[in-house]
Design a protein around this motif. Sequence first.
Motif, PDB file in Angstrom:
ATOM      1  N   ASN A 174      64.407  39.587  84.676  1.00 56.07           N
ATOM      2  CA  ASN A 174      64.933  39.628  85.895  1.00 56.07           C
ATOM      3  C   ASN A 174      65.161  40.844  86.442  1.00 56.07           C
ATOM      4  N   SER A 186      66.131  39.856  92.292  1.00 61.30           N
ATOM      5  CA  SER A 186      65.305  40.371  93.413  1.00 61.30           C
ATOM      6  C   SER A 186      64.032  39.897  92.987  1.00 61.30           C
ATOM      7  N   SER A 187      63.325  39.715  91.902  1.00 63.58           N
ATOM      8  CA  SER A 187      62.244  39.689  91.403  1.00 63.58           C
ATOM      9  C   SER A 187      62.109  39.304  89.840  1.00 63.58           C
ATOM     10  N   SER A 188      61.108  38.733  89.485  1.00 61.12           N
ATOM     11  CA  SER A 188      61.117  38.421  87.976  1.00 61.12           C
ATOM     12  C   SER A 188      59.923  38.926  87.441  1.00 61.12           C
ATOM     13  N   THR A 211      58.905  47.900  92.141  1.00 60.13           N
ATOM     14  CA  THR A 211      58.045  46.777  92.091  1.00 60.13           C
ATOM     15  C   THR A 211      56.621  47.072  92.127  1.00 60.13           C
ATOM     16  N   CYS A 218      64.491  47.951  92.355  1.00 61.29           N
ATOM     17  CA  CYS A 218      65.402  46.798  91.606  1.00 61.29           C
ATOM     18  C   CYS A 218      66.002  47.473  90.480  1.00 61.29           C
TER      19      CYS A 218
END
Length: 338
Positions: A174, A186-188, A211, A218
């Motif tokens: 994550n 925020s994102s995976s 990203t 992140c």
Amino acid sequence: MEQMMKGRRPRAAGQVLLVISIILAGCNFNLGSAGSGPRAWIDAPLEGSVLEPGQVLVQSHVSDAAGVVEVALIVNGAQIRVDSPTGADIPITSINQAWDASLPGDYTLEILPKNSAGEVGRSLPIHVRVAGSPPSPTSIPVIVATLTPVPSPTFTPTPTVETPPLAHLTSNANCRSGPGTVYPVSSSFVAGTELAIVGRNDASTWLVVKTPGGSTQCWISITTVEAIVAVADFLVLIAPPTPTSMPVPPMAPTALAITARTCSSETYAVTLHWSDNADNEAGYHIYRDGTLIANLGAGATNYTDNPPGSGPYVYGVEAFNAVGLSNRPTVNEIGCII
């Protein structure tokens, strides 16, 4: 006369080539071939920054397998200063160079690292603006470069396009809005993903990455990436404020058991013991056969009951606070028959 002029032109051209050869021979500054030599990138200031007039600290990273011995700061094509980085014998190192940006205007910054073999690399240019009214053309001082590479008349080296270091994920991970699991995700990303590294936290336990596509950043735990040798060389970034957590009921006690019992004609006593897992409880409720028999304070881990009869009984323990109750584990007491 025409024949004389024709005879002089080759001689003049030869003299020009001779002068260029002497200049090149006297300049101990080897640019190397495209794709070889040391590398560099500028960390700060960022592309497009607007700076206040005064001293500006140019922060950059340089790398070379054999180490970098000199780093030149170039402003608008002119060399401002040359410094020797600390740790010149390690593959990658950082360096800070002061630049007197007292005159308003637009500037292009570059870094030229030089290794022990005399090869010179070039960073991508960074374009910045120093705020204020631009000076009149007559007030701009002329800066004389003390070390300017002279390009060959027949070859212009292509600057190496630098890419930032990459974090290679060894497991699914994550990416969060801050350096810790208290920050929202925020994102995976799945194992095998490569992400460009922007910086780190002060403890070097979390990395700031871009990203895919480079639109957002992140934080990702360093335990999810392949080992990185020079983590300490990355720029330290300030973490965002820790998010305020919502109040929740306490965690339930575990390992509830009867650890002592007395059964005689005079006394019947049952001692309960449990593990305190909560850090936000106001106290504990003790139940016998579903009836509340005692209220204990926070941190309690045992209670002794004197049942009114011979049993059997079912005891339960739950944690409580202003938000609510935890789950209530139970344990059976076989009773006391004399």
